[in-house]
Scaffold this motif. Structure first.
Motif: not given
Length: 330
Positions: A15-16, A43-44, A93, A190-191, A217, A221-222
């Motif tokens: 996802h991230g 990611p994440g 984002s 995602r961000l 995180a 999610t980043t």
């Protein structure tokens, strides 16, 4: 077709969004806001952008989320190149509270902010099919999104002085931060980017804020977070006054694996304190040109400038102000 490719990437990837920067820099008419930023975040990841006020932290945050246009180098967010795909990066984002860009309205209540954001999300980001649903079904979907975001942000509505009817002006700093994050999470980005994470927080509240960002995180999610002092477990990007340098300082082996810099405790990537081997052609050769960023301006020459070349540039604060003015947000 193009839409199928994006959809396939969303399904196959975490996802991230991965964030990669290489010689990334942003300059206003009177100086650099930040320059020579290079790092890689999976990611994440939890990425902390630390540094003193006026060192270009917020400009870097906005550039990496597609809100400001970089002048040299390049970056990618979720595989989308910057600055060429700024609009696409904005779609994946979301911003927490950023002064002058996405501030909370002190006169609004918590409930009004949440309902407004859910309405805007449905109106501008929802599918045509979603817009054609019955009103009761749309309302239930919006409520579910709000509840999900509020829970993820750790915002206890019942604990507020007047519950959902509490005005933003009556919120404590940590509660306002949680609300701004909840509003951002309604879009399921995602961000996630958060400015002034630890500003005016007590030690206990600061610990809670970082615990929240770690949990987001960990959920995939980043997270990019601007702060005055980064926690040890975050991927640390340090901006320095003058806009000419940035540090990538991973503190753990896991963090080191996330960066594309040499495996040292503190890797300088700016002009004034850089190791020539780290800022040579290998770092700057992939910088964007005027043809790429659509400005018609050749930025390749700027990448090869030395510290001596840059001594006449204005301060970071001036460069940041000019860059913000170009976006219409000053």
């Amino acid at each position: 077709m193009g839409g199928g490719t994006v959809g396939a990437e969303t399904e196959e990837q975490p996802h991230g969004a991965a964030v990669v920067a290489d010689g990334f820099g942003l300059k206003g008419p009177r100086g650099w806001a930040f320059r020579k930023v290079s790092f890689r975040a999976e990611p994440g990841a939890l990425v902390a952008i630390e540094g003193p006020s006026g060192s270009g932290r917020t400009c870097l945050l906005l550039a990496l989320t597609g809100r400001m246009k970089a002048k040299e180098g390049h970056a990618e967010v979720g595989g989308l190149p910057l600055p060429r795909k700024m609009a696409a990066v904005r779609r994946i984002s979301a911003l927490g509270q950023v002064p002058g860009v996405s501030e909370l309205d002190p006169a609004f209540t918590v409930a009004e902010h949440l309902r407004e954001r859910a309405l805007l999300q449905r109106r501008f980001d929802g599918s045509v099919r979603a817009l054609l649903r019955r009103p009761a079904e749309r309302a239930a979907t919006a409520r579910a999104r709000i509840d999900e975001a509020v829970a993820a942000a750790g915002l206890d509505l019942d604990a507020l002085p007047k519950g959902e009817r509490t005005s933003v002006r009556d919120l404590e700093r940590l509660e306002a931060l949680r609300l701004s994050i909840a509003l951002a999470l309604i879009g399921r980005p995602r961000l996630l980017a958060v400015d002034d994470t630890d500003l005016k927080l007590s030690d206990a509240d600061r610990a809670e804020a970082w615990a929240l960002l770690r949990s987001l995180a960990a959920s995939g999610t980043t997270v990019l977070a601007v702060c005055s002092e980064a926690p040890e477990d975050a991927l640390r990007i340090t901006t320095l006054e003058g806009g000419t340098a940035a540090d990538t300082a991973p503190e753990t082996p896991a963090d080191t694996a996330k960066t594309d810099t040499a495996k040292t405790d503190s890797v300088k990537t700016g002009l004034t304190k850089a190791d020539p081997a780290e800022t040579g052609p290998a770092k700057t050769g992939a910088a964007g040109t005027g043809a790429e960023d659509g400005t018609g301006e050749d930025t390749t020459a700027a990448v090869g400038e030395t510290a001596a070349d840059d001594t006449t540039d204005a301060t970071t604060e001036e460069g940041a102000a000019d860059a913000l003015a170009e976006t219409g947000r000053a």
